[in-house]
Design a protein around this motif. Structure first.
Motif, short mmCIF file in Angstrom:
data_model
loop_
_atom_site.label_atom_id
_atom_site.label_comp_id
_atom_site.label_asym_id
_atom_site.label_seq_id
_atom_site.Cartn_x
_atom_site.Cartn_y
_atom_site.Cartn_z
N ILE A 217 0.86 -1.19 0.00
CA ILE A 217 0.00 0.00 0.00
C ILE A 217 0.89 1.23 0.00
O ILE A 217 1.73 1.39 0.88
CB ILE A 217 -0.93 0.02 1.22
N TYR A 218 0.73 2.11 -0.98
CA TYR A 218 1.56 3.30 -1.03
C TYR A 218 0.76 4.58 -0.82
O TYR A 218 1.31 5.62 -0.46
CB TYR A 218 2.33 3.39 -2.35
N GLY B 280 -5.77 12.89 0.45
CA GLY B 280 -4.95 11.71 0.24
C GLY B 280 -3.60 11.89 0.89
O GLY B 280 -3.15 13.02 1.13
N ILE B 281 -2.95 10.76 1.19
CA ILE B 281 -1.63 10.80 1.80
C ILE B 281 -0.82 9.62 1.30
O ILE B 281 -1.31 8.49 1.25
CB ILE B 281 -1.74 10.81 3.34
N SER B 282 0.42 9.90 0.92
CA SER B 282 1.30 8.85 0.43
C SER B 282 2.02 8.19 1.60
O SER B 282 1.98 8.69 2.74
CB SER B 282 2.33 9.44 -0.53
N ASP B 283 2.72 7.09 1.32
CA ASP B 283 3.46 6.43 2.40
C ASP B 283 4.62 7.29 2.88
O ASP B 283 5.12 7.08 3.98
CB ASP B 283 3.94 5.04 1.96
N GLY B 284 5.00 8.27 2.09
CA GLY B 284 6.05 9.20 2.50
C GLY B 284 5.52 10.41 3.24
O GLY B 284 6.30 11.25 3.69
N GLY B 285 4.20 10.50 3.34
CA GLY B 285 3.60 11.59 4.10
C GLY B 285 3.15 12.78 3.27
O GLY B 285 2.65 13.76 3.82
N THR B 286 3.30 12.71 1.96
CA THR B 286 2.82 13.80 1.12
C THR B 286 1.30 13.79 1.10
O THR B 286 0.68 12.76 0.90
CB THR B 286 3.35 13.65 -0.32
N THR B 287 0.72 14.98 1.32
CA THR B 287 -0.73 15.08 1.40
C THR B 287 -1.29 15.96 0.29
O THR B 287 -0.60 16.82 -0.26
CB THR B 287 -1.17 15.66 2.75
N ASN B 288 -2.55 15.74 -0.01
CA ASN B 288 -3.28 16.63 -0.92
C ASN B 288 -4.72 16.70 -0.45
O ASN B 288 -5.24 15.74 0.14
CB ASN B 288 -3.19 16.17 -2.38
N TYR B 289 -5.35 17.84 -0.68
CA TYR B 289 -6.69 18.10 -0.19
C TYR B 289 -7.56 18.73 -1.28
O TYR B 289 -7.07 19.47 -2.13
CB TYR B 289 -6.65 19.07 0.99
N ILE C 66 -5.39 15.12 7.16
CA ILE C 66 -5.23 13.69 6.98
C ILE C 66 -3.88 13.28 7.56
O ILE C 66 -2.89 14.00 7.45
CB ILE C 66 -5.34 13.28 5.50
N SER C 67 -3.86 12.12 8.22
CA SER C 67 -2.62 11.60 8.77
C SER C 67 -2.63 10.08 8.65
O SER C 67 -3.67 9.48 8.36
CB SER C 67 -2.44 12.03 10.23
N ARG C 68 -1.48 9.50 8.92
CA ARG C 68 -1.35 8.07 8.64
C ARG C 68 -0.36 7.45 9.61
O ARG C 68 0.65 8.04 9.94
CB ARG C 68 -0.88 7.90 7.19
#
Length: 116
Positions: free
Chosen positions: A31-32, A50-59, A69-71
């Motif tokens: 899952i990425y 959305g959030i990537s496995d590297g922590g990049t977010t978009n709204y 958003i957090s992960r």
């Protein structure tokens, strides 16, 4: 196979807050990206965040500054902290997980209702 279970929806007054959680289980390796979509009655499903496995977010523009958003990659679980909720935020919220293989998994949805 990945399973997603959402929780945290409910009824809240305008201006209030809610926190949604989405826990992934099963074969979660690969899952990425994880995120949240929503769908209001009579409208198309739209991306919320959305959030990537590297922590990049978009709204989505409509939620910027109000939603976060957090992960937690260790679990893996994705969260959506929603503040300053508006009646226009009323919708069914769906969690989504994308794998590097191209597969997409959706949760069953959780209802958020904001009263004016």
């Amino acid at each position: 196979q990945v399973q997603l279970v959402e929780s945290g929806g409910g009824l809240v007054q305008a201006g209030g807050s809610l926190r949604l959680s989405c826990a992934a289980s099963g074969f979660t390796r690969g899952i990425y990206s994880m995120g949240w979509y929503r769908q209001a009655p009579g409208k198309q499903r739209e991306l919320v965040a959305g959030i990537s496995d590297g922590g990049t977010t978009n709204y989505a523009d409509s939620v910027k500054g109000r939603f976060t958003i957090s992960r937690d990659n260790a679990k893996p679980t994705v969260y959506l902290q929603m503040s300053s909720l508006e009646p226009e935020d009323t919708a069914a919220y769906y969690c989504v997980a994308l794998k590097i293989t191209g597969s997409t998994t959706w949760g069953q949805g959780t209802q958020v209702t904001v009263s004016s």
